[in-house]
Enzyme design. Sequence first.
Site, PDB file in Angstrom:
ATOM      1  N   HIS A  25       0.855  -1.189   0.000  1.00  0.00           N
ATOM      2  CA  HIS A  25       0.000   0.000   0.000  1.00  0.00           C
ATOM      3  C   HIS A  25       0.885   1.231   0.000  1.00  0.00           C
ATOM      4  O   HIS A  25       2.112   1.126   0.110  1.00  0.00           O
ATOM      5  CB  HIS A  25      -0.976  -0.007   1.169  1.00  0.00           C
ATOM      6  CG  HIS A  25      -0.353   0.047   2.531  1.00  0.00           C
ATOM      7  ND1 HIS A  25       0.432  -0.960   3.042  1.00  0.00           N
ATOM      8  CD2 HIS A  25      -0.416   1.008   3.499  1.00  0.00           C
ATOM      9  CE1 HIS A  25       0.828  -0.630   4.259  1.00  0.00           C
ATOM     10  NE2 HIS A  25       0.334   0.564   4.553  1.00  0.00           N
ATOM     11  N   HIS A  51       1.212   3.943   1.988  1.00  0.00           N
ATOM     12  CA  HIS A  51       1.682   4.687   3.158  1.00  0.00           C
ATOM     13  C   HIS A  51       3.213   4.785   3.096  1.00  0.00           C
ATOM     14  O   HIS A  51       3.899   3.869   2.665  1.00  0.00           O
ATOM     15  CB  HIS A  51       1.252   4.005   4.453  1.00  0.00           C
ATOM     16  CG  HIS A  51      -0.157   4.360   4.850  1.00  0.00           C
ATOM     17  ND1 HIS A  51      -0.966   3.518   5.576  1.00  0.00           N
ATOM     18  CD2 HIS A  51      -0.898   5.501   4.635  1.00  0.00           C
ATOM     19  CE1 HIS A  51      -2.141   4.098   5.782  1.00  0.00           C
ATOM     20  NE2 HIS A  51      -2.123   5.295   5.225  1.00  0.00           N
ATOM     21  N   ASP A 105       5.714   4.574   5.117  1.00  0.00           N
ATOM     22  CA  ASP A 105       6.645   3.626   5.746  1.00  0.00           C
ATOM     23  C   ASP A 105       6.784   2.327   4.956  1.00  0.00           C
ATOM     24  O   ASP A 105       7.593   1.477   5.304  1.00  0.00           O
ATOM     25  CB  ASP A 105       6.222   3.329   7.197  1.00  0.00           C
ATOM     26  CG  ASP A 105       4.823   2.769   7.330  1.00  0.00           C
ATOM     27  OD1 ASP A 105       3.937   3.180   6.562  1.00  0.00           O
ATOM     28  OD2 ASP A 105       4.604   1.919   8.216  1.00  0.00           O
ATOM     29  N   HIS A 106       6.023   2.212   3.857  1.00  0.00           N
ATOM     30  CA  HIS A 106       6.138   1.042   2.988  1.00  0.00           C
ATOM     31  C   HIS A 106       6.635   1.428   1.600  1.00  0.00           C
ATOM     32  O   HIS A 106       6.814   0.558   0.754  1.00  0.00           O
ATOM     33  CB  HIS A 106       4.772   0.359   2.854  1.00  0.00           C
ATOM     34  CG  HIS A 106       4.260  -0.198   4.149  1.00  0.00           C
ATOM     35  ND1 HIS A 106       4.260  -1.534   4.441  1.00  0.00           N
ATOM     36  CD2 HIS A 106       3.754   0.424   5.245  1.00  0.00           C
ATOM     37  CE1 HIS A 106       3.762  -1.723   5.655  1.00  0.00           C
ATOM     38  NE2 HIS A 106       3.456  -0.545   6.166  1.00  0.00           N
ATOM     39  N   HIS A 126      -7.765  -2.002   5.495  1.00  0.00           N
ATOM     40  CA  HIS A 126      -6.892  -0.965   6.029  1.00  0.00           C
ATOM     41  C   HIS A 126      -7.507   0.391   5.710  1.00  0.00           C
ATOM     42  O   HIS A 126      -8.508   0.493   5.015  1.00  0.00           O
ATOM     43  CB  HIS A 126      -5.495  -1.107   5.416  1.00  0.00           C
ATOM     44  CG  HIS A 126      -4.432  -0.326   6.126  1.00  0.00           C
ATOM     45  ND1 HIS A 126      -4.275  -0.348   7.501  1.00  0.00           N
ATOM     46  CD2 HIS A 126      -3.457   0.497   5.653  1.00  0.00           C
ATOM     47  CE1 HIS A 126      -3.262   0.423   7.836  1.00  0.00           C
ATOM     48  NE2 HIS A 126      -2.755   0.958   6.733  1.00  0.00           N
ATOM     49  N   ASP A 130      -0.601  -4.047   5.716  1.00  0.00           N
ATOM     50  CA  ASP A 130      -1.277  -3.585   6.929  1.00  0.00           C
ATOM     51  C   ASP A 130      -2.770  -3.898   6.826  1.00  0.00           C
ATOM     52  O   ASP A 130      -3.411  -3.648   5.796  1.00  0.00           O
ATOM     53  CB  ASP A 130      -1.084  -2.078   7.092  1.00  0.00           C
ATOM     54  CG  ASP A 130       0.349  -1.715   7.448  1.00  0.00           C
ATOM     55  OD1 ASP A 130       1.194  -2.638   7.496  1.00  0.00           O
ATOM     56  OD2 ASP A 130       0.612  -0.523   7.674  1.00  0.00           O
ATOM     57  N   HIS A 174       6.187  -5.586  11.453  1.00  0.00           N
ATOM     58  CA  HIS A 174       5.512  -4.288  11.570  1.00  0.00           C
ATOM     59  C   HIS A 174       5.166  -4.021  13.043  1.00  0.00           C
ATOM     60  O   HIS A 174       4.022  -3.787  13.418  1.00  0.00           O
ATOM     61  CB  HIS A 174       4.243  -4.269  10.707  1.00  0.00           C
ATOM     62  CG  HIS A 174       3.757  -2.888  10.375  1.00  0.00           C
ATOM     63  ND1 HIS A 174       2.829  -2.228  11.152  1.00  0.00           N
ATOM     64  CD2 HIS A 174       4.048  -2.057   9.359  1.00  0.00           C
ATOM     65  CE1 HIS A 174       2.572  -1.043  10.621  1.00  0.00           C
ATOM     66  NE2 HIS A 174       3.304  -0.908   9.523  1.00  0.00           N
TER      67      HIS A 174
END
EC number: 3.1.26.11
Length: 307
Positions: free
Chosen positions: A63, A65, A67-68, A140, A211, A269
């Site tokens: 996805h 976001h 942090d990914h 999510h 996530d 995570h």
Amino acid sequence: MELLFLGTGAGVPAKERNVSSVALQLLGERGATWLFDCGEATQHQILHTAIRPRRIEHIFITHLHGDHLFGLPGLLGSRSFQSGETPLTVFGPKGIRAFVETALAVSGTKLRYELNIAEIDEGVIFDDERFSVIAKRLDHGMPSYGFRVVEKDLPGPLLVERLQALGVRPGPIYQEIKQGKTVVLDDGTVIDGREFVGPPQKGRIVAVLGDTRFCEAAIELARDADVVVHEATFAAAEQRLAHDYFHSTTTDAAEVARRAGAKRLILTHISSRYQGEAALQLVAEARSVFPNTELAVDFASFSIPRG
């Protein structure tokens, strides 16, 4: 086949855990590495491993976001400077193309290899003679996917000792027999190749989930998997917090593995609030539901044997 964790933290980098990225090493199977997510500083983490960026064949983004995702443009650019010339495909949700193309264009980054970008939906997103990858949408706060990597069954081993007992010497004829063909030896003996090949070797299944809250799609992706990689951002006592932030607890992840009939669960995570003994408690919580659970840390590797 091996999983090598490059980042196992949630949200922001921490001293002990970088943000999300895990490599599926397929060096023996196809001479390549597949990367799942590419958080900030993933290429820095790679410097501490034996991974060669030029061998990265596919990158799967769960996805969008940060942090990914934020490490992706830098890794793509650096791959050009590190003798990367073979094609690379980035798979990800709608928006991944705009993100990558904008970052490369604004920074003036020129790649010396063919970059393909595939914006995915649910279903089979990759398939060849050795592997297939299935994507499903999870639960999510933004579109987030899980991936089911399926290694196709391999032909059974050639029963060499039986052939040698009949006086059949190694050579091109072995390949014909392994293919199940009927061959005639010089002395007129007829050999049915199917009788000299062992049973097929079942392919392995790896589920890497983005996530998500606890959901049926995660269970479907993890069904009978050899390994499930599942987020466990929060401890079991923080169920309400996990739900509000569209994440999972340790016991959520364990319940997915249990219901799916998976063989092994690896938690990742992890929120930075869990350090030292608190992190070990996460494993204990998950094991109370699914005993064969392990906790990933940065640079941990897990081999995935057959059978």
